[in-house]
Scaffold this motif. Structure first.
Motif, PDB file in Angstrom:
ATOM      1  N   HIS B 104       0.858  -1.187   0.000  1.00 25.37           N
ATOM      2  CA  HIS B 104       0.000   0.000   0.000  1.00 25.37           C
ATOM      3  C   HIS B 104       0.891   1.233   0.000  1.00 25.37           C
ATOM      4  O   HIS B 104       1.932   1.242   0.639  1.00 25.37           O
ATOM      5  N   ARG B 105       0.433   2.258  -0.707  1.00 27.62           N
ATOM      6  CA  ARG B 105       1.122   3.534  -0.618  1.00 27.62           C
ATOM      7  C   ARG B 105       0.312   4.421   0.294  1.00 27.62           C
ATOM      8  O   ARG B 105      -0.897   4.458   0.173  1.00 27.62           O
ATOM      9  N   CYS B 106       0.970   5.159   1.178  1.00 26.32           N
ATOM     10  CA  CYS B 106       0.177   6.141   1.897  1.00 26.32           C
ATOM     11  C   CYS B 106       0.999   7.387   2.137  1.00 26.32           C
ATOM     12  O   CYS B 106       2.217   7.330   2.260  1.00 26.32           O
ATOM     13  N   ARG B 107       0.310   8.525   2.151  1.00 23.62           N
ATOM     14  CA  ARG B 107       1.007   9.791   2.321  1.00 23.62           C
ATOM     15  C   ARG B 107       1.214  10.046   3.801  1.00 23.62           C
ATOM     16  O   ARG B 107       0.313   9.835   4.599  1.00 23.62           O
ATOM     17  N   THR B 129       1.212  -5.155   9.499  1.00 20.38           N
ATOM     18  CA  THR B 129       1.800  -4.110   8.673  1.00 20.38           C
ATOM     19  C   THR B 129       3.309  -4.077   8.849  1.00 20.38           C
ATOM     20  O   THR B 129       3.827  -4.397   9.913  1.00 20.38           O
ATOM     21  N   GLU B 140       6.159   9.872   1.357  1.00 22.17           N
ATOM     22  CA  GLU B 140       5.298   8.758   1.003  1.00 22.17           C
ATOM     23  C   GLU B 140       5.873   7.465   1.556  1.00 22.17           C
ATOM     24  O   GLU B 140       7.060   7.193   1.393  1.00 22.17           O
ATOM     25  N   MET B 151      -4.586  -1.972   7.260  1.00 23.54           N
ATOM     26  CA  MET B 151      -4.283  -0.544   7.125  1.00 23.54           C
ATOM     27  C   MET B 151      -5.010   0.322   8.150  1.00 23.54           C
ATOM     28  O   MET B 151      -4.570   1.425   8.447  1.00 23.54           O
ATOM     29  N   TRP B 155      -3.844   4.209  10.679  1.00 25.08           N
ATOM     30  CA  TRP B 155      -4.459   5.522  10.962  1.00 25.08           C
ATOM     31  C   TRP B 155      -4.664   5.720  12.446  1.00 25.08           C
ATOM     32  O   TRP B 155      -4.567   6.838  12.943  1.00 25.08           O
ATOM     33  N   ASP B 158      -1.324   6.841  13.633  1.00 28.45           N
ATOM     34  CA  ASP B 158      -1.107   8.231  13.259  1.00 28.45           C
ATOM     35  C   ASP B 158      -1.767   9.169  14.278  1.00 28.45           C
ATOM     36  O   ASP B 158      -1.145  10.125  14.753  1.00 28.45           O
ATOM     37  N   ALA B 172      -6.876  11.968   7.025  1.00 26.93           N
ATOM     38  CA  ALA B 172      -6.108  10.832   6.522  1.00 26.93           C
ATOM     39  C   ALA B 172      -6.248  10.747   5.009  1.00 26.93           C
ATOM     40  O   ALA B 172      -7.326  10.959   4.461  1.00 26.93           O
ATOM     41  N   ASP B 174      -5.395   8.109   2.021  1.00 26.97           N
ATOM     42  CA  ASP B 174      -4.921   6.806   1.549  1.00 26.97           C
ATOM     43  C   ASP B 174      -5.109   6.756   0.039  1.00 26.97           C
ATOM     44  O   ASP B 174      -6.189   7.049  -0.460  1.00 26.97           O
ATOM     45  N   GLU B 175      -4.057   6.438  -0.670  1.00 27.16           N
ATOM     46  CA  GLU B 175      -4.184   6.420  -2.137  1.00 27.16           C
ATOM     47  C   GLU B 175      -4.125   5.011  -2.657  1.00 27.16           C
ATOM     48  O   GLU B 175      -3.337   4.232  -2.202  1.00 27.16           O
TER      49      GLU B 175
END
Lengths: 94, 175, 87
Positions: B104-107, B129, B140, B151, B155, B158, B172, B174-175
């Protein structure tokens, strides 16, 4: 065997179980990243339980603090190593 | 857009002092754990030197944490690492290997420095994770998960880290 | 109690032996580094158990040193991420 020893034995057995789980994951999971999951999480839980068992046995605050410090450093070493290994496995060798 | 505000020089200097103080307390406690009270004056000296050098050499902006919130964070971390260990042990022992590895990509919206470092390190110990890579600009994060629902805990982490460092809550992404 | 500690040490060492299989098999260099990670965490636990088992408190200091080295070895092997000092 007294009560204190009993608690220590339970913690020790649980710790060994998680070490075993880490090794089983290392041998069974299909890709490098999944194997890393197994090792970092299971082994650190194992180390925590072994340290807790030894702290109960020692019943001394100095030894307990030293064990806690060792566990935290082990945690740090494991997360940093896991991240670096995962990164290299993803990017390949430069 | 928290952190990296150039205009707040006085606030950042005060933060650096607080951070040096916190580092000193931690180092002194480590000395106490290793050596007890033997040679305490040398321990105090070593802890002061370590804290000041650390504070001066720390790259970027030091983010002091709230001591009374550290206990809550430690508890959250303990519970999550227990869940993570049990989860991965269960998956390793099951004959049908219920893992579904994905990237997964996340900012990352956390400011640079301790909050981001803590995030990247702790992610690897949450259930399912693993922080696999960080883009070169550090914005990123690539996360490897064992199951898609893992995932969610990222969050929650975070939000916990924002609470610990008294940072404003962020939306949040998530892409 | 001391037999139980000895059994735990034996068990963890057997774990380590199983991990060697992964080192031998690979297939990638990252897999071999994984085994180094396993060796690090298991050895620390073995040292701590032996410190209690044989009443040798010095082994705890060995474990402390070892756990620090375990982190440094991987960093030395892979290097830190680039681009940390930019901005």
């Amino acid at each position: 065997m007294n009560f204190q020893d009993g608690i220590a034995v339970v913690l020790l057995i649980a710790g060994c179980f998680f070490y075993l789980a880490g090794t089983v994951g290392l041998l069974r999971f299909g890709d490098v990243h999944s194997r890393l999951h197994a090792l970092t999480k299971a082994d650190n839980l194992g180390l925590m339980l072994v340290c807790a068992a030894l702290a109960v046995l020692a019943a001394d605050w100095r030894i307990s603090a030293l064990l806690a410090l060792i566990w935290l450093l082990g945690l740090l070493a494991a997360t940093v190593s896991a991240h670096l290994i995962a990164r290299h496995a993803r990017r390949g060798w430069e | 857009m928290a952190g990296s505000d150039v205009g707040k020089q006085s606030i950042s200097n005060r933060q650096r002092m607080v951070w040096i103080g916190q580092t000193f307390v931690v180092l002194a406690l480590v000395w106490l754990a290793l050596n007890g009270l033997d040679g305490w004056w040398f321990g105090l000296l070593a802890a002061s030197v370590g804290a000041v050098v650390g504070g001066l050499l720390a790259s970027g902006q030091p983010h002091p944490w709230r001591p009374h919130r550290l206990a809550g964070f430690a508890l959250f971390f303990l519970v999550e690492s227990f869940k993570g260990g049990i989860d991965v042990a269960w998956r390793a022992f099951r004959p049908d290997l219920p893992i579904n590895p994905e990237f997964h990509r996340c900012r990352l919206d956390l400011p640079e420095g301790q909050p981001r470092t803590l995030m990247v390190s702790v992610i690897s110990l949450l259930p399912g994770t693993l922080s696999a890579d960080l883009s070169d600009d550090g914005r990123e994060l690539i996360i490897h998960t064992l199951m898609p629902e893992a995932m969610d805990s990222v969050w929650r982490l975070d939000a916990r880290i924002r609470h610990l460092f008294s940072l404003p809550a962020a939306e949040a992404a998530d892409e | 109690m001391s037999q139980i500690l000895g059994l735990a040490v034996l068990f963890l060492l057997l774990n380590l032996v199983a991990g060697i299989w992964r080192v031998a098999r690979g297939p990638t260099a990252a897999d071999r580094m994984l085994a180094a990670l396993l060796f690090g965490s298991t050895t620390v636990a073995v040292l701590l158990l032996m410190a209690e088992w044989m009443t040798m408190p010095a082994l705890r200091s060995v474990a402390l040193l070892f756990v620090m080295l375990a982190g440094i070895v991987t960093i030395a092997f892979f290097g830190l991420p680039a681009g940390k000092d930019e901005q």
